[in-house]
Motif scaffolding. Sequence first.
Motif, PDB file in Angstrom:
ATOM      1  N   LYS A 193       0.865  -1.206  -0.107  1.00 56.91           N
ATOM      2  CA  LYS A 193       0.174  -0.003  -0.020  1.00 56.91           C
ATOM      3  C   LYS A 193       0.837   1.205   0.047  1.00 56.91           C
ATOM      4  N   TYR A 194       1.888   1.325   0.892  1.00 56.62           N
ATOM      5  CA  TYR A 194       2.683   2.345   0.899  1.00 56.62           C
ATOM      6  C   TYR A 194       3.368   2.643  -0.393  1.00 56.62           C
ATOM      7  N   ALA A 195       3.957   1.846  -1.041  1.00 54.04           N
ATOM      8  CA  ALA A 195       4.598   1.600  -2.326  1.00 54.04           C
ATOM      9  C   ALA A 195       3.853   2.269  -3.480  1.00 54.04           C
ATOM     10  N   LYS A 196       2.346   1.805  -3.531  1.00 51.79           N
ATOM     11  CA  LYS A 196       1.382   2.394  -4.376  1.00 51.79           C
ATOM     12  C   LYS A 196       1.331   3.949  -4.009  1.00 51.79           C
ATOM     13  N   GLU A 197       1.042   4.386  -2.643  1.00 54.11           N
ATOM     14  CA  GLU A 197       0.593   5.607  -2.663  1.00 54.11           C
ATOM     15  C   GLU A 197       2.136   6.507  -2.702  1.00 54.11           C
ATOM     16  N   LYS A 198       3.245   6.212  -2.315  1.00 54.60           N
ATOM     17  CA  LYS A 198       4.343   6.892  -2.302  1.00 54.60           C
ATOM     18  C   LYS A 198       4.964   6.958  -3.549  1.00 54.60           C
ATOM     19  N   PHE A 199       5.199   5.797  -4.283  1.00 55.86           N
ATOM     20  CA  PHE A 199       5.750   5.733  -5.566  1.00 55.86           C
ATOM     21  C   PHE A 199       4.859   5.377  -6.800  1.00 55.86           C
ATOM     22  N   ASP A 200       3.349   5.317  -6.593  1.00 51.35           N
ATOM     23  CA  ASP A 200       2.481   4.593  -7.537  1.00 51.35           C
ATOM     24  C   ASP A 200       3.052   3.472  -8.342  1.00 51.35           C
ATOM     25  N   SER A 201       3.690   2.487  -7.339  1.00 51.71           N
ATOM     26  CA  SER A 201       4.244   1.216  -7.954  1.00 51.71           C
ATOM     27  C   SER A 201       3.493   0.256  -7.353  1.00 51.71           C
ATOM     28  N   ASP A 202       3.278  -0.966  -8.168  1.00 52.77           N
ATOM     29  CA  ASP A 202       2.603  -1.954  -7.805  1.00 52.77           C
ATOM     30  C   ASP A 202       3.561  -2.793  -7.319  1.00 52.77           C
ATOM     31  N   PHE A 203       4.559  -2.730  -7.388  1.00 52.72           N
ATOM     32  CA  PHE A 203       5.940  -3.658  -7.064  1.00 52.72           C
ATOM     33  C   PHE A 203       6.992  -2.780  -5.792  1.00 52.72           C
ATOM     34  N   ILE A 204       7.495  -3.807  -5.039  1.00 52.17           N
ATOM     35  CA  ILE A 204       8.341  -3.151  -4.078  1.00 52.17           C
ATOM     36  C   ILE A 204       9.274  -4.308  -3.802  1.00 52.17           C
ATOM     37  N   PHE A 205      10.762  -3.942  -3.960  1.00 51.46           N
ATOM     38  CA  PHE A 205      11.722  -4.745  -3.407  1.00 51.46           C
ATOM     39  C   PHE A 205      11.934  -4.838  -2.012  1.00 51.46           C
ATOM     40  N   ILE A 206      11.810  -5.758  -1.028  1.00 56.23           N
ATOM     41  CA  ILE A 206      12.274  -5.864   0.330  1.00 56.23           C
ATOM     42  C   ILE A 206      13.761  -6.568   0.227  1.00 56.23           C
ATOM     43  N   THR A 207      14.595  -5.900   0.834  1.00 57.80           N
ATOM     44  CA  THR A 207      16.056  -6.539   0.552  1.00 57.80           C
ATOM     45  C   THR A 207      16.575  -6.728   2.150  1.00 57.80           C
ATOM     46  N   HIS A 208      17.869  -7.416   2.281  1.00 57.32           N
ATOM     47  CA  HIS A 208      18.123  -7.635   3.522  1.00 57.32           C
ATOM     48  C   HIS A 208      17.428  -8.437   4.394  1.00 57.32           C
ATOM     49  N   TYR A 209      17.167  -9.678   4.082  1.00 54.80           N
ATOM     50  CA  TYR A 209      16.445 -10.486   5.091  1.00 54.80           C
ATOM     51  C   TYR A 209      17.558 -11.106   6.033  1.00 54.80           C
ATOM     52  N   PRO A 210      16.952 -11.491   7.071  1.00 58.99           N
ATOM     53  CA  PRO A 210      18.070 -12.139   8.187  1.00 58.99           C
ATOM     54  C   PRO A 210      18.605 -13.266   7.930  1.00 58.99           C
ATOM     55  N   PHE A 270      16.469 -10.727  -1.711  1.00 55.82           N
ATOM     56  CA  PHE A 270      15.386  -9.779  -1.741  1.00 55.82           C
ATOM     57  C   PHE A 270      14.218 -10.639  -2.135  1.00 55.82           C
ATOM     58  N   ASP A 271      13.073  -9.876  -1.783  1.00 56.59           N
ATOM     59  CA  ASP A 271      11.882 -10.429  -2.161  1.00 56.59           C
ATOM     60  C   ASP A 271      11.375  -9.377  -3.314  1.00 56.59           C
ATOM     61  N   LEU A 272      10.627  -9.836  -4.269  1.00 56.92           N
ATOM     62  CA  LEU A 272       9.575  -8.705  -4.884  1.00 56.92           C
ATOM     63  C   LEU A 272       8.409  -9.030  -4.609  1.00 56.92           C
ATOM     64  N   LEU A 273       7.650  -7.854  -4.009  1.00 60.27           N
ATOM     65  CA  LEU A 273       6.423  -7.927  -3.553  1.00 60.27           C
ATOM     66  C   LEU A 273       5.541  -7.325  -4.863  1.00 60.27           C
ATOM     67  N   TYR A 274       4.405  -8.030  -5.009  1.00 63.65           N
ATOM     68  CA  TYR A 274       3.253  -7.375  -6.172  1.00 63.65           C
ATOM     69  C   TYR A 274       1.859  -7.515  -5.489  1.00 63.65           C
ATOM     70  N   ASN A 275       1.511  -6.289  -5.672  1.00 59.77           N
ATOM     71  CA  ASN A 275       0.023  -5.886  -5.006  1.00 59.77           C
ATOM     72  C   ASN A 275      -0.304  -6.983  -3.850  1.00 59.77           C
ATOM     73  N   GLY A 276       0.679  -6.581  -2.739  1.00 64.32           N
ATOM     74  CA  GLY A 276       0.283  -7.161  -1.496  1.00 64.32           C
ATOM     75  C   GLY A 276       0.807  -8.554  -1.159  1.00 64.32           C
ATOM     76  N   LEU A 277       1.698  -9.225  -2.102  1.00 64.24           N
ATOM     77  CA  LEU A 277       1.864 -10.509  -2.096  1.00 64.24           C
ATOM     78  C   LEU A 277       3.507 -10.762  -2.536  1.00 64.24           C
ATOM     79  N   GLU A 278       4.127 -11.579  -1.753  1.00 60.98           N
ATOM     80  CA  GLU A 278       5.519 -11.956  -2.135  1.00 60.98           C
ATOM     81  C   GLU A 278       5.541 -12.637  -3.736  1.00 60.98           C
ATOM     82  N   LEU A 279       6.248 -12.249  -4.551  1.00 65.04           N
ATOM     83  CA  LEU A 279       6.181 -12.955  -6.051  1.00 65.04           C
ATOM     84  C   LEU A 279       7.272 -13.682  -6.212  1.00 65.04           C
ATOM     85  N   ILE A 280       8.565 -12.818  -6.329  1.00 73.54           N
ATOM     86  CA  ILE A 280       9.706 -13.246  -6.833  1.00 73.54           C
ATOM     87  C   ILE A 280      10.736 -13.323  -5.313  1.00 73.54           C
ATOM     88  N   SER A 281      11.499 -14.325  -5.371  1.00 75.73           N
ATOM     89  CA  SER A 281      12.635 -14.491  -4.568  1.00 75.73           C
ATOM     90  C   SER A 281      13.760 -14.463  -4.858  1.00 75.73           C
TER      91      SER A 281
END
Lengths: 456, 456
Positions: free
Chosen positions: B317-334, B355-366
């Motif tokens: 939701k944050y990525a959509k609001e802030k960057f108008d992006s349906d995608f967001i990379f989350i990096t540096h997992y423990p 990293f994981d790439l999240l797409y519309n609220g769900l983890e898509l790519i690892s």
Amino acid sequence: MERILISETPKFIGQKVKICGWVDTVRSHGKIVFFDLRDRSGIAQLVFVPGKDQDINDLAKKINSEWVVEVEGQVNQRPAKMINEKLATGQVELLVENLKVLAESEPLPFDIKDLNASLPTILDYRPLTLRNEKIKAIFKIEEEVISSFRKILSEMDVTEFQSPSIIPLASEGGSEVFHIDYFDYDAYLAQSPQLYKQIMVGVFERVFTVSQVYRSEPSITTRHICEFTGLDAEMGFIKSWEEIMDTVEIVTKGIFSDLQKNRAKEIELLEAKLPNPNVSFPKIKMREAQKIILERTGKDNTSEPDLGPEDEKEICKYAKEKFDSDFIFITHYPVKKRPFYTLADPNDPEYTLSFDLLYNGLELISGGQRINDYKNLIANIEKWGNKIENFDFYLQAFKYGMPPEGGFGFGAERMVKQFLGLANVREATIFPRDMERIDQRLSLLQSDKKKDKKEI
Amino acid sequence: MERILISETPKFIGQKVKICGWVDTVRSHGKIVFFDLRDRSGIAQLVFVPGKDQDINDLAKKINSEWVVEVEGQVNQRPAKMINEKLATGQVELLVENLKVLAESEPLPFDIKDLNASLPTILDYRPLTLRNEKIKAIFKIEEEVISSFRKILSEMDVTEFQSPSIIPLASEGGSEVFHIDYFDYDAYLAQSPQLYKQIMVGVFERVFTVSQVYRSEPSITTRHICEFTGLDAEMGFIKSWEEIMDTVEIVTKGIFSDLQKNRAKEIELLEAKLPNPNVSFPKIKMREAQKIILERTGKDNTSEPDLGPEDEKEICKYAKEKFDSDFIFITHYPVKKRPFYTLADPNDPEYTLSFDLLYNGLELISGGQRINDYKNLIANIEKWGNKIENFDFYLQAFKYGMPPEGGFGFGAERMVKQFLGLANVREATIFPRDMERIDQRLSLLQSDKKKDKKEI
């Protein structure tokens, strides 16, 4: 500096470049060291002349086969007598100025460039031996066979779908099926995508699928493996079963045409011979083939229900001599030798509208027309001794209207084996699985377990 | 007469043609009967006016939904008020002159055109419900996702290989693995092609594979299934782990661009929204994401080692609001939350270059960078509590020189689910397998067996 590929080096004569790869060979000539460096595009000759930097001098001495390095240096024209016509980069060499080790390698167990190990050893060391140029070429050929199959069928308006591997019952009959512990239930590994591709004809009319298929082969032969890549197609609204054979011929010839176009380097390296594209595949009935074999060899197999491996070789010889064809269609196998879904010939109901395509002495492709009439299909399932309720899901496709249809399937590995004249299908399988091996030899890997079992 | 496709009929106004397909709907207007006929290319309106031939008149009365027919007749311009703008063939109709039934259909259990059955019922009748236009469109989208993945990577000089499904040990750890009875030994179904694609980097530098992968998911969720189509890539000689993320972005955007180009009809039919191609995928560290979630929701998950499903939704939701992006990379997992082969961040060794790439609220790519150093990899295998000898085969690839490398993977079905906004990943899976179903519900199919087990 950006890395360039080794194949690009001849375009950079007189310029500094960076290349990366594996050290293929090292040759010391006094102080000067020659390295062959290998990347995905080819092989380059590196020349190292020791300089002031003692660290680099020491490094260059340490480096050996399969070390991974990054090299900067100048691309030079080779002296005329040093030009290697056989190598794409044979007119240039790279004078090393900077050298960085990306990964070391332990000493090799044997020379992977000039490989003369036995097949079991080659497979024991598969991650290493796959790096041999000729072995690599086998799998570039296989990649092209599969992508060409897809391309040709897509251009024919055939839809690709993903066929499942976990199935609820042994669909094709026979005991050669792997059992899976599926939660509280039984499941099996698919022996073919047959039932699913037929279901999908009811959806898209024409479908194909590339899927791993599994046969629990209880013996070791040169032509069977436990997991292979099945290339399968199925088409509805056929006018006659011969349309399926026409499609097989188009697809097969298309694959060899693409191989010629896109894998010329690998074909040359492996000294493979492309089939003559201008010969139509001859077609003969199985019973006629048996008569021809009797005439040619004096061996009478005319009452056998199938062709044996020796028969297949003999009839292929005949096809080569008589028609100059590497291929021959054998048609009209007996009803008893074909699965329940095969359509019988209305003019000769003991035989089916089915075929095998033999290639250079071996069965390659199987196919035929299927029963599309719901009631006939049910009757045949019962006749084959199966329970209707086990086929309820599959039968929906026919209960609700299935056009006349048929299809074919083959293993990518077997086509590559026959094309390259390999002695064993394992050579054409990246990671072959058989009753003795999954990557490593099972007797070594699971010796504890086997011992446990015996103790029980 | 040769069959033409229904989509071609507007080119044949005033001419006689032959078409084939399934009867979609039947509407009787007094004596005149209107049929909608469906083939792989579209839908045509047939008009049947009873004539002298009583056999055909009787046949036309009997025909119902899903009957398979071959029709000859004249293509006519429709009267102006009858033109259907929504249909590609809406300006023409075919006046039936000849009619042949290729296969009958039993009465349908429910209307498959205007489908409002529950998902379990839709799956119980999968061979039939797949014929629904919208469901069919889902799998034309999926076909394009997979073929586009292949096309984009092939153009990047990445080699496709066939990864095996039968593996000798549970490579990725965890209990969610299916056991196979493999002759006298144990074997398992691959949870991913991870170890094989890494081995293949040592051979071809850059590889990809499309393979069925298996997870023995012991619970029913809307985002997990037991068998899915894994799209995996792995690349050597990377300059940094961020190159992997760049590749993920190129591939993902390329897939949507191909969908737009080649599946416009299906996208419109399913009212799917393509992501904005001009937005770069934002990247944030997992710990930062947790802080943002805390700020936005007041819920403190900042000491959790991973993002939960609610966290994934919130950060999207944050990525959509802030960057108008349906995608967001989350990096540096423990380090603890990632498999043994994941490379730790040299600047912050508690965290990984993953990293994981999240797409519309769900983890898509690892994905992420892997350990390429042989000694480090061995140390990590032991640290994770595994036996080195179980990884001997895989380790050869590193023992004999592996460049810096990394890769990524995702499930085709999950991408389609997220793109189309489907509630359940089963809707995006042709033949979904879960703990309750392989085609049919297992409790129905194998009720005898379960009873037997309980009695033991």
